[in-house]
Design a protein around this motif. Structure first.
Motif, short mmCIF file in Angstrom:
data_model
loop_
_atom_site.label_atom_id
_atom_site.label_comp_id
_atom_site.label_asym_id
_atom_site.label_seq_id
_atom_site.Cartn_x
_atom_site.Cartn_y
_atom_site.Cartn_z
N GLU A 46 -21.73 -77.38 -5.99
CA GLU A 46 -21.49 -76.31 -5.02
C GLU A 46 -22.46 -76.43 -3.85
OE1 GLU A 46 -21.78 -75.91 -8.26
OE2 GLU A 46 -20.32 -74.45 -9.04
N GLU A 47 -23.73 -76.69 -4.15
CA GLU A 47 -24.73 -76.80 -3.10
C GLU A 47 -24.46 -78.01 -2.21
OE1 GLU A 47 -28.45 -74.65 -5.44
OE2 GLU A 47 -28.01 -76.77 -5.78
N ILE A 48 -24.17 -79.16 -2.82
CA ILE A 48 -23.92 -80.36 -2.02
C ILE A 48 -22.67 -80.18 -1.17
CG2 ILE A 48 -23.33 -82.81 -2.13
CD1 ILE A 48 -26.27 -82.18 -2.70
N ALA A 49 -21.62 -79.61 -1.73
CA ALA A 49 -20.40 -79.38 -0.96
C ALA A 49 -20.65 -78.44 0.21
CB ALA A 49 -19.29 -78.83 -1.87
N GLY A 50 -21.40 -77.38 -0.01
CA GLY A 50 -21.71 -76.45 1.06
C GLY A 50 -22.55 -77.09 2.15
N PHE A 51 -23.57 -77.83 1.75
CA PHE A 51 -24.40 -78.53 2.73
C PHE A 51 -23.56 -79.52 3.54
CE2 PHE A 51 -28.35 -78.05 -0.17
CZ PHE A 51 -28.59 -76.79 0.34
N ALA A 52 -22.71 -80.28 2.86
CA ALA A 52 -21.89 -81.28 3.54
C ALA A 52 -20.90 -80.62 4.49
CB ALA A 52 -21.16 -82.15 2.52
N ARG A 53 -20.32 -79.51 4.07
CA ARG A 53 -19.35 -78.81 4.92
C ARG A 53 -20.01 -78.38 6.24
NH1 ARG A 53 -14.65 -77.06 3.08
NH2 ARG A 53 -15.36 -76.90 0.91
N ALA A 54 -21.23 -77.85 6.14
CA ALA A 54 -21.93 -77.43 7.35
C ALA A 54 -22.34 -78.63 8.19
CB ALA A 54 -23.17 -76.61 6.96
N ALA A 55 -22.75 -79.72 7.55
CA ALA A 55 -23.19 -80.90 8.29
C ALA A 55 -22.03 -81.59 8.99
CB ALA A 55 -23.89 -81.88 7.34
N GLN A 56 -20.84 -81.50 8.43
CA GLN A 56 -19.67 -82.14 9.03
C GLN A 56 -19.18 -81.42 10.29
OE1 GLN A 56 -17.02 -81.89 5.72
NE2 GLN A 56 -17.58 -83.90 4.87
N ALA A 57 -19.48 -80.14 10.41
CA ALA A 57 -18.89 -79.32 11.48
C ALA A 57 -19.10 -79.90 12.88
CB ALA A 57 -19.44 -77.90 11.40
N PRO A 58 -20.28 -80.43 13.23
CA PRO A 58 -20.46 -80.95 14.59
C PRO A 58 -19.76 -82.29 14.84
CG PRO A 58 -22.57 -80.34 13.58
CD PRO A 58 -21.56 -80.40 12.49
N LEU A 59 -19.11 -82.87 13.84
CA LEU A 59 -18.54 -84.21 13.98
C LEU A 59 -17.02 -84.18 14.12
CD1 LEU A 59 -20.67 -86.00 11.25
CD2 LEU A 59 -21.12 -85.87 13.70
N ALA A 60 -16.47 -83.06 14.50
CA ALA A 60 -15.01 -82.91 14.53
C ALA A 60 -14.34 -83.84 15.53
CB ALA A 60 -14.65 -81.46 14.85
#
Length: 314
Positions: free
Chosen positions: A56-70
């Protein structure tokens, strides 16, 4: 909410602390990327290291980190490249990625390897373009089906968190988050780890992120690079469902990958002239086979190898 609130959640002590939820992890990573107090960032990362990260933590961190790369262009295969290389020989993994690209699949590599220059030097030798913007990536994928994205250019804020290893003296969960970045939002990803326990963690996080196909292996030095003389265990996803598999050894040669001591020119010699140790050739073909399996493809590797385009040298 400040990052301190998430530090309290993790660090209240026995019986009171708990892991972050996925939503809390999204918020915590967003705060860190926006420039939260460095003391709080260090505390949170080290508490996670001591506790052990959850999917859950890794998925949440990754989701936030991916946001600027759209804005980055779509790829067929995501190929993270973040190992330091201390237990690996030459980066034969780059030849495998180039072979997949030669089949017509769009391969987007991304990474940072600390003081190890073998990957970056190999990119130059093998004609794999380093791209620093979505436009450059789109051009490179259109022209040759392969590109490498330096993390420090694509995501400076995440790179700063990764580079805290020099300050903290320890690896943090950011290493895992970078492997889950998938800037090209590919439906298939191949990932290597050094510590086997991370294989299932990354597979579970990918499923939470809604990924389709993933293969994670314990690879050479932590890269997605298979040892051809060993049976390889794979973890990940197939069509969104949890998957585990194994791949038989390709050769009876059990030497360590780092025992294959050759000059850097051996990469281009093997690609252009098909000259070099059979062990190295099997690293390349075996790694490419795992990547194709992740893509749900099974091309004739021998024919593909024979038809590979010769590199133009200066």
């Amino acid at each position: 909410m400040s990052l301190a609130a998430h530090v309290r959640t993790l660090g209240r002590g026995p019986g009171r602390s708990r892991s972050l939820t996925e939503d809390e992890a999204v918020e915590a990573m967003s705060l860190m990327l926006e420039g939260a107090a460095p003391e709080a960032v260090g505390a949170l990362l080290m508490l996670l290291r001591m506790k052990g990260e959850t999917s859950e933590e890794i998925a949440g961190f990754a989701r936030a980190a991916q946001a600027p790369l759209a804005d980055w262009p779509r790829a067929d295969l995501d190929w993270p490249c973040y190992a330091a290389g201390r237990s690996r020989g030459l980066p034969w993994v780059l030849l495998a990625a180039r072979l997949v690209a030669a089949s017509g699949q769009r391969v987007l590599l991304h990474g940072w390897n600390g003081p190890d220059q073998a990957i970056r030097d190999g990119l130059v030798a093998l004609g794999i373009p380093e791209v620093r913007s979505p436009a450059q990536a789109a051009w490179a994928l259109q022209a040759g089906n392969i590109a490498y994205v330096p993390l420090e250019d694509a995501h400076p804020a995440l790179f700063q968190l990764l580079d805290l290893r020099r300050t903290l003296g320890l690896r943090s969960c950011i290493n895992t988050v970078c492997r889950m970045l998938n800037p090209g939002r590919a439906s298939a990803s191949v990932q290597g780890v050094f510590h086997p326990s991370y294989r299932q963690l990354q597979a579970d996080a990918a499923q939470r992120l809604g990924w389709r196909n993933l293969t994670v292996i314990k690879g050479g030095g932590g890269e997605f690079e298979r040892h051809p003389g060993m049976e390889i265990a794979g973890f990940g996803l197939r069509e969104g469902a949890a998957w585990q598999g194994s791949f038989p050894a390709l050769t009876g040669d059990h030497r360590r990958l780092s025992d294959l001591t050759l000059s850097a020119e051996a990469l281009t010699v093997l690609w252009n002239s098909d000259e070099g140790p059979e062990f190295a050739r099997q690293i390349v073909l075996g790694t490419a086979a795992l990547a194709f399996a992740t893509l749900d493809l099974a091309p004739d590797l021998s024919a593909l190898w024979q038809a590979r385009p010769v590199l133009q040298t200066a």
